[in-house]
Write an enzyme that holds these catalytic residues in place. Structure first.
Site, PDB file in Angstrom:
ATOM      1  N   ARG A  64       0.843  -1.187   0.000  1.00  0.00           N
ATOM      2  CA  ARG A  64       0.000   0.000   0.000  1.00  0.00           C
ATOM      3  C   ARG A  64       0.884   1.244   0.000  1.00  0.00           C
ATOM      4  O   ARG A  64       2.092   1.150   0.149  1.00  0.00           O
ATOM      5  CB  ARG A  64      -0.936  -0.003   1.221  1.00  0.00           C
ATOM      6  CG  ARG A  64      -0.179  -0.399   2.484  1.00  0.00           C
ATOM      7  CD  ARG A  64      -0.555   0.315   3.712  1.00  0.00           C
ATOM      8  NE  ARG A  64      -0.462   1.740   3.587  1.00  0.00           N
ATOM      9  CZ  ARG A  64       0.659   2.437   3.696  1.00  0.00           C
ATOM     10  NH1 ARG A  64       1.842   1.858   3.886  1.00  0.00           N
ATOM     11  NH2 ARG A  64       0.656   3.752   3.589  1.00  0.00           N
TER      12      ARG A  64
ATOM     13  N   ASP B  93      -1.870  10.744  -2.539  1.00  0.00           N
ATOM     14  CA  ASP B  93      -2.210   9.652  -3.463  1.00  0.00           C
ATOM     15  C   ASP B  93      -2.474  10.147  -4.871  1.00  0.00           C
ATOM     16  O   ASP B  93      -2.298   9.407  -5.837  1.00  0.00           O
ATOM     17  CB  ASP B  93      -3.424   8.873  -2.950  1.00  0.00           C
ATOM     18  CG  ASP B  93      -2.999   7.976  -1.800  1.00  0.00           C
ATOM     19  OD1 ASP B  93      -2.916   8.486  -0.665  1.00  0.00           O
ATOM     20  OD2 ASP B  93      -2.683   6.802  -2.055  1.00  0.00           O
TER      21      ASP B  93
HETATM   22  O1  MRU Z   1      -4.780   3.202   1.903  1.00  0.00           O
HETATM   23  P1  MRU Z   1      -3.296   3.429   1.910  1.00  0.00           P
HETATM   24  O2  MRU Z   1      -2.612   2.902   3.129  1.00  0.00           O
HETATM   25  O3  MRU Z   1      -2.647   2.947   0.633  1.00  0.00           O
HETATM   26  O4  MRU Z   1      -3.139   5.004   1.922  1.00  0.00           O
HETATM   27  C1  MRU Z   1      -1.866   5.555   1.812  1.00  0.00           C
HETATM   28  C2  MRU Z   1      -1.809   7.016   1.994  1.00  0.00           C
HETATM   29  O5  MRU Z   1      -2.807   7.675   2.101  1.00  0.00           O
HETATM   30  C3  MRU Z   1      -0.447   7.636   1.966  1.00  0.00           C
HETATM   31  O6  MRU Z   1      -0.432   8.796   2.729  1.00  0.00           O
HETATM   32  C4  MRU Z   1      -0.096   8.015   0.533  1.00  0.00           C
HETATM   33  O7  MRU Z   1      -0.247   6.929  -0.328  1.00  0.00           O
HETATM   34  C5  MRU Z   1       1.271   8.542   0.418  1.00  0.00           C
HETATM   35  S1  MRU Z   1       2.482   7.277   0.437  1.00  0.00           S
HETATM   36  C6  MRU Z   1       4.030   7.905   0.263  1.00  0.00           C
END
Ligand code: MRU
Length: 367
Positions: free
Chosen positions: A49, A245
């Site tokens: 993730r 993201d």
């Molecule tokens: O649902 P996730 O754990 O994939 O969400 C990740 C995030 O929101 C992070 O802050 C984002 O991907 C930045 S990672 C460098």
């Protein structure tokens, strides 16, 4: 050394090794991904993730996809399989743009390879795809390091920094984005305290960020998401730094649910709000955050906690995994190229414009 969230093992017939983030911090277990169905599941269930890590994994996913066509298959057939597998992997999660960016980059590389060398064999195509996936990986490592260097001065000696979710090594191929800024500030000799939001419902802050920072010897205090405003009111938070993201052309930024509320709290308390992200997280095809697709996840992530039911049966649940922080509430976006202060459509376009050789800045000079 930061934990290695993912790596390719072997040559073109190899596999993708992932730290299974669902099991941290209790167990540090590695998953061997040998097929795209397994990788799709790993991305969907958050074994891997974080926007950049998802992108790099997907790039390697196309190496796995290219292992499918066999001996007598033509290069055209292999390209068709790659296209199908790419679309399948793209359906694993909708918000982090790095996923689509990496898939498109590797697919295009394969297409260009076949156009340029139509008489080569399948193994040559596989090698071209693996080389491109390795380049995506390596560039991410480098981007993370430079984001840290470009942003570390925002963390002052003795200050308090609040972060949300996990934007560390576990979320990238390198040392992270928001956490890279912290690692580099620490390397520069500064002492500071990080307040890590636990990040309901899946606890990436408690399980992953708190673990990573502790391992790195950075002073970290775990807090519930609802405590951020009160900490700011007490003057304990001097900066908020998060990852992203997807960043729209105007600077509106999608990140883990709860980030938007933090930006409003930060504004209210005059605390600067920084986003740290590589250029692969920008989506210039989207003019504003209103067009960013927001993933909705299963209700049981909210109705259960550590495997135990915590809500009445049949309760209605709302579980968006991300929200959008408005560009006007972001003090600066830190990228591998430098810093975009008060981001807007113009400054972002300028920042991301391809550098011509006459404009290229000497190494180490930022915007
Ligand atoms: O649902 P996730 O754990 O994939 O969400 C990740 C995030 O929101 C992070 O802050 C984002 O991907 C930045 S990672 C460098």
């Amino acid at each position: 050394m930061a934990v290695e969230a993912l790596k390719w093992v072997g040559d073109v017939d190899g596999y993708l090794e992932l730290v299974d983030q669902r099991r941290l911090p209790g167990e540090l277990v590695k998953l061997q991904c040998r097929g795209i169905e397994q990788l799709h599941e790993a991305i969907r269930t958050l074994a891997v993730r974080g926007a950049p890590a998802i992108g790099v994994s997907a790039a390697y996913g196309l190496v796995l996809a290219a292992q499918k066509p066999g001996g007598r298959d033509s290069l055209e057939h292999a390209l068709k399989v790659l296209g199908e597998c790419g679309r399948y992997l793209a359906s694993s999660r909708p918000t982090a743009v790095n996923l689509f960016w990496a898939l498109e980059r590797v697919r295009r590389c394969a297409e260009e390879f076949v156009a340029a060398q139509p008489n080569s064999g399948l193994r040559d195509l596989r090698r071209a795809i693996l080389t491109e996936a390795h380049a995506v990986y390596q560039e991410d490592v480098e981007m993370c390091r430079r984001i840290g260097e470009n942003g570390q001065h925002f963390i002052r000696e003795g200050s308090g920094v609040l972060t949300h979710c996990n934007a560390g090594a576990l979320a990238t191929a390198g040392q992270g984005t928001a956490l890279s800024v912290m690692f580099e500030a620490k390397k520069s000799g500064r002492n500071f305290t990080v307040y890590a939001d636990e990040t309901r419902p899946l606890l990436q802050g408690a399980r992953l960020t708190a673990w990573e920072l502790k391992e790195a010897g950075i002073d970290v205090v775990l807090v519930c998401d609802s405590m951020a405003g009160w900490l700011m009111k007490q003057g304990k938070v001097n900066a908020v730094i998060t990852g992203a993201d997807r960043i729209a052309a105007n600077g509106d930024t999608a990140n883990k649910i709860g980030t938007y509320s933090l930006s409003i709290l930060a504004k209210k308390h005059s605390v600067p709000f920084y986003v740290a992200a590589p250029s692969s997280t920008f989506d210039l095809s989207i003019t504003s955050g209103a067009d960013i697709p927001i993933e909705q996840r299963d209700a049981d992530e909210v109705t259960s906690f550590a495997g135990a039911r915590i809500a009445p049966d049949d309760i209605d649940v709302c579980n968006p995994a991300f929200d959008v922080t408005e560009a006007r509430d972001i003090s600066a976006i830190i990228t591998e190229r430098g810093v975009i202060e008060n981001p807007d459509a113009r400054s972002i376009a300028q920042h991301l414009a391809p550098e011509t050789s006459s404009q290229k800045q000497p190494k180490g000079v930022t915007d």
